[in-house]
Structures are given as C-alpha cells and as structure tokens.
Write a protein that holds these residues in place. Structure first.
Motif, PDB file in Angstrom:
ATOM      1  N   GLY A   1       0.773  -1.241   0.000  1.00  0.00           N
ATOM      2  CA  GLY A   1       0.000   0.000   0.000  1.00  0.00           C
ATOM      3  C   GLY A   1       0.798   1.281   0.000  1.00  0.00           C
ATOM      4  O   GLY A   1       0.230   2.356   0.168  1.00  0.00           O
ATOM      5  N   HIS A   2       2.128   1.164  -0.191  1.00  0.00           N
ATOM      6  CA  HIS A   2       2.970   2.358  -0.138  1.00  0.00           C
ATOM      7  C   HIS A   2       3.611   2.674  -1.490  1.00  0.00           C
ATOM      8  O   HIS A   2       3.739   1.805  -2.343  1.00  0.00           O
TER       9      HIS A   2
ATOM     10  N   CYS B   1       4.951   9.195   0.809  1.00  0.00           N
ATOM     11  CA  CYS B   1       4.092   8.114   0.349  1.00  0.00           C
ATOM     12  C   CYS B   1       2.756   8.790   0.080  1.00  0.00           C
ATOM     13  O   CYS B   1       2.143   9.328   1.010  1.00  0.00           O
TER      14      CYS B   1
ATOM     15  N   HIS C   1      -0.309   7.895   2.250  1.00  0.00           N
ATOM     16  CA  HIS C   1      -0.168   8.103   3.690  1.00  0.00           C
ATOM     17  C   HIS C   1       0.517   9.415   4.049  1.00  0.00           C
ATOM     18  O   HIS C   1       1.024   9.552   5.164  1.00  0.00           O
TER      19      HIS C   1
ATOM     20  N   MET D   1       3.747  10.067   6.492  1.00  0.00           N
ATOM     21  CA  MET D   1       4.703   9.137   5.875  1.00  0.00           C
ATOM     22  C   MET D   1       5.548   9.920   4.872  1.00  0.00           C
ATOM     23  O   MET D   1       5.223  10.037   3.682  1.00  0.00           O
TER      24      MET D   1
END
Ligand SMILES: [Cu+2]
Length: 147
Positions: A59-60, A98, A101, A106
């Motif tokens: 998910g990054h 990111c 996020h 992030m």
C-alpha cells in the motif's frame, strides 16, 4: 589504440562502481519509530549514489516533492507496491512522501552531500504540517538530523 581506449573505459567504470553506493529504504506499516514510516527516514548519501525504495509492506509508494527538492533536481515517482530506484545527481535535501499516507506523516528525507537547500525546505515545513493529520512533528525531527 583501440585496446588503450577500451582499458581506459574499463578503468573509469571500475572507479564509478567503487565510489557510487547503493542504499535501500524500506516502506513499512510499522517501524521502530512509529506507524507508516520509511526506514531509514533520514538517509545521507553521496551525489551519484543510488537509492532504492522497497515495498516491505503493501500500500505504499515513494515520490519526491519537487517544491522540497534541490532546484532543477531529477525527481522520482514510484507506483504503489513497487520498488523504485533513483540515482541522485544533484546535491541537497530531498523530501519525499508516500502519496496514500502523506496525511499520516509518511515522509522521508534524502540528503545528498551538503544540505545546501535546507533553509528553503525549513520555510515550507509549517504549511506541510498543517496538512498532516498525525505525526506532525516528524518532519522537523527528520530535518534536525539532516543538517
Ligand atoms: Cu504509505
């Protein structure tokens, strides 16, 4: 003549491979300093080094923020769940994020050589912190380590 040229090229390539280092940054849900982190979050490299962002968790992504990078520097944009490698060619501080996020803080920092543009970046930190929902102090902490 041809042989001399060839050996000169080989010698140059050998010199490059000795001086240019490879670095890896992990993209993680949970790191030693909190959730949604790049590890290491502050990475010091030499100009010419290569940095690979590794999707350790799902998910990054990693993408540089042009307005918080050295002027004229080549940026990068990695896909979600994908490793991306960048060879840093311009000296200075790079802030990257990111995308999914960013609001959770992030964010990461790459410092190539001297932190020549640190003041320009510090000036943009308050505006970025306003947009964060959590981990608001993180970028300041990172930048303190960057100089
Ligand atoms: Cu992320």
């Amino acid at each position: 003549m041809m042989l001399r040229l060839l050996s000169a090229i080989i010698a140059t390539m050998a010199a490059i491979s000795v001086t240019a280092a490879e670095h890896t940054v992990q993209m993680k849900n949970q790191g030693s300093t909190g959730i949604m982190v790049f590890e290491p979050a502050v990475l010091k490299v030499a100009v010419g080094d290569t940095v690979t962002f590794q999707p350790s968790d799902m998910g990054h992504n990693s993408q540089s923020i042009p307005s918080m990078s050295p002027a004229g520097a080549k940026g990068w944009t990695g896909g979600i769940n994908q490793a991306v490698s960048v060879t840093i060619e311009t000296e200075g501080v790079y802030i990257y994020k990111c995308q999914p996020h960013l609001a959770l803080g992030m964010i990461g920092v790459v410092v190539a050589g001297e932190a020549t543009n640190i003041e320009a970046i510090n000036a943009k930190v308050p505006a970025m912190e306003k947009a964060l929902l959590s981990n608001k102090g993180r970028l300041r902490e990172y930048l303190a380590q960057a100089q």
